[in-house]
Design a protein around this motif. Sequence first.
Motif, mmCIF file in Angstrom:
data_model
loop_
_atom_site.group_PDB
_atom_site.id
_atom_site.type_symbol
_atom_site.label_atom_id
_atom_site.label_comp_id
_atom_site.label_asym_id
_atom_site.label_seq_id
_atom_site.Cartn_x
_atom_site.Cartn_y
_atom_site.Cartn_z
ATOM 1 N N ASN A 49 -7.139 12.338 13.434
ATOM 2 C CA ASN A 49 -6.019 12.765 12.611
ATOM 3 C C ASN A 49 -6.513 12.920 11.182
ATOM 4 N N ASN A 50 -6.552 14.161 10.706
ATOM 5 C CA ASN A 50 -7.051 14.407 9.353
ATOM 6 C C ASN A 50 -6.168 13.788 8.282
ATOM 7 N N ALA A 51 -4.884 13.596 8.584
ATOM 8 C CA ALA A 51 -3.971 13.042 7.585
ATOM 9 C C ALA A 51 -4.293 11.597 7.244
ATOM 10 N N ASN A 52 -4.944 10.873 8.162
ATOM 11 C CA ASN A 52 -5.289 9.471 7.927
ATOM 12 C C ASN A 52 -6.771 9.266 7.669
ATOM 13 N N ALA A 53 -7.524 10.337 7.475
ATOM 14 C CA ALA A 53 -8.963 10.192 7.254
ATOM 15 C C ALA A 53 -9.257 9.513 5.931
ATOM 16 N N GLN A 54 -8.517 9.831 4.896
ATOM 17 C CA GLN A 54 -8.653 9.194 3.593
ATOM 18 C C GLN A 54 -7.425 8.313 3.372
ATOM 19 N N PRO A 55 -7.591 6.989 3.292
ATOM 20 C CA PRO A 55 -6.414 6.111 3.199
ATOM 21 C C PRO A 55 -5.588 6.329 1.944
ATOM 22 N N LEU A 56 -6.190 6.820 0.873
ATOM 23 C CA LEU A 56 -5.420 7.073 -0.341
ATOM 24 C C LEU A 56 -4.448 8.233 -0.166
ATOM 25 N N LEU A 57 -4.762 9.153 0.731
ATOM 26 C CA LEU A 57 -3.940 10.344 0.924
ATOM 27 C C LEU A 57 -3.104 10.288 2.192
ATOM 28 N N SER A 58 -3.204 9.226 2.963
ATOM 29 C CA SER A 58 -2.438 9.157 4.203
ATOM 30 C C SER A 58 -0.951 8.985 3.906
ATOM 31 N N GLY A 59 -0.139 9.502 4.804
ATOM 32 C CA GLY A 59 1.307 9.408 4.606
ATOM 33 C C GLY A 59 1.820 7.983 4.643
ATOM 34 N N SER A 60 1.190 7.135 5.444
ATOM 35 C CA SER A 60 1.639 5.740 5.517
ATOM 36 C C SER A 60 1.392 5.010 4.204
ATOM 37 N N THR A 61 0.273 5.302 3.533
ATOM 38 C CA THR A 61 -0.023 4.631 2.261
ATOM 39 C C THR A 61 0.921 5.080 1.166
ATOM 40 N N THR A 62 1.140 6.392 1.038
ATOM 41 C CA THR A 62 2.013 6.886 -0.023
ATOM 42 C C THR A 62 3.464 6.461 0.189
ATOM 43 N N SER A 63 3.944 6.524 1.430
ATOM 44 C CA SER A 63 5.320 6.116 1.694
ATOM 45 C C SER A 63 5.508 4.620 1.491
ATOM 46 N N ALA A 64 4.534 3.817 1.926
ATOM 47 C CA ALA A 64 4.628 2.369 1.736
ATOM 48 C C ALA A 64 4.561 2.011 0.256
ATOM 49 N N THR A 65 3.710 2.705 -0.507
ATOM 50 C CA THR A 65 3.617 2.437 -1.942
ATOM 51 C C THR A 65 4.908 2.801 -2.653
ATOM 52 N N GLY A 66 5.468 3.968 -2.349
ATOM 53 C CA GLY A 66 6.712 4.367 -2.992
ATOM 54 C C GLY A 66 7.865 3.438 -2.662
ATOM 55 N N LEU A 67 7.979 3.041 -1.389
ATOM 56 C CA LEU A 67 9.079 2.165 -0.986
ATOM 57 C C LEU A 67 8.938 0.774 -1.591
ATOM 58 N N PHE A 68 7.731 0.219 -1.530
ATOM 59 C CA PHE A 68 7.542 -1.132 -2.065
ATOM 60 C C PHE A 68 7.753 -1.169 -3.573
ATOM 61 N N CYS A 69 7.165 -0.231 -4.305
ATOM 62 C CA CYS A 69 7.293 -0.236 -5.762
ATOM 63 C C CYS A 69 8.740 -0.059 -6.193
ATOM 64 N N ALA A 70 9.490 0.767 -5.471
ATOM 65 C CA ALA A 70 10.903 0.952 -5.812
ATOM 66 C C ALA A 70 11.695 -0.337 -5.599
ATOM 67 N N ILE A 71 11.511 -0.963 -4.453
ATOM 68 C CA ILE A 71 12.256 -2.194 -4.153
ATOM 69 C C ILE A 71 11.821 -3.338 -5.062
ATOM 70 N N PHE A 72 10.531 -3.494 -5.243
ATOM 71 C CA PHE A 72 10.023 -4.597 -6.063
ATOM 72 C C PHE A 72 10.457 -4.462 -7.524
ATOM 73 N N GLY A 73 10.364 -3.261 -8.075
ATOM 74 C CA GLY A 73 10.791 -3.053 -9.454
ATOM 75 C C GLY A 73 12.276 -3.284 -9.641
ATOM 76 N N ALA A 74 13.102 -2.779 -8.710
ATOM 77 C CA ALA A 74 14.548 -2.955 -8.821
ATOM 78 C C ALA A 74 14.953 -4.417 -8.679
ATOM 79 N N VAL A 75 14.340 -5.128 -7.736
ATOM 80 C CA VAL A 75 14.681 -6.544 -7.528
ATOM 81 C C VAL A 75 14.261 -7.380 -8.730
ATOM 82 N N LEU A 76 13.102 -7.096 -9.286
ATOM 83 C CA LEU A 76 12.634 -7.846 -10.446
ATOM 84 C C LEU A 76 13.537 -7.637 -11.652
ATOM 85 N N GLY A 77 13.911 -6.386 -11.928
ATOM 86 C CA GLY A 77 14.810 -6.123 -13.048
ATOM 87 C C GLY A 77 16.183 -6.723 -12.842
#
Length: 305
Positions: A49-77
């Motif tokens: 799967n070419n989409a997961n060949a580079q972990p920085l560009l994989s969909g799982s990494t970007t989606s997990a980063t966006g979801l976690f950062c949104a929840i963590f930032g909102a909960v902290l504030g």
Amino acid sequence: MNTLIRKELREHFKLALLGCALFAFILVQNYRECNALYAGLALGADNWNNANAQPLLSGSTTSATGLFCAIFGAVLGWLQIHNERHRDLWAFLIHRPLSRTKIFAAKMIAGLGLYALGAGLPLLGFIVMTWMPGHIAAPFEWTMTLPVLSFYLSGFVFYFAGMLTSLRQARWYASRGLGLGAALIISIALSSAPEFWRALCFILVGGAILGTAAWGSFASNGYYAGQPTSGRRALVGSLVLGSLVVVGLAVALLESVLPREAYTWSRYQITTDGGIYKMPSPPANRSKSRSSMARRCWIRRPAGP
């Protein structure tokens, strides 16, 4: 002011530590999935799967980063304000020999520092592991870090949205959570931005609007009356952006509930003898019977010899 910063760091350090451990676990799982992909390829597996060949560009990494950062930032504030919303604690806080602007600045400095610690350290370690040779058998360019970096920076917008949600003196089912909706609009806009500088512009504009709205609400104890002019304008802008999410959800709900109008389509076909036929189809919301599918409308038949 330094005393307040140390107080905020001491009270919410455990949350930052918990977020750091959780985010590190998520990134390690994505890293292991990428290594498992290359290990399977070496053994002759055909599930490449070419989409997961580079972990920085994989969909799982970007989606997990966006979801976690949104929840963590909102909960902290949100927690930074919620823990002192009791009347006695709030009165003790605002009657210190500091202006409300300096108190808000102390909270903001401590909160953004904790967010950078909780979400920044695991992401930095993940980037370093991907960059160092001998870990991932994939090319590395520094521009590959821009997608996850944009989602990481969007967490600052959600941080101010969490503060605004906790500060406002409004009902939860009314307009209190519209600040989070405004941050969601900004996140959607930057995820569709074709270039990083455009995503950075969305983050700066959204952070400025929500940060000014949170500052104005802090100065007036969450009420609209008594806010500075810039705080009122920023609050109105954030509420308008959050209302777009409500309108979009309402439109999607109506489309799913209301019956759709039946429609038909047709096509033309030329037979071997030169005849042209119109082939109509049944309505989309009706069952396709064999007779209706076989129905043909004669358009033109060539004259015989």
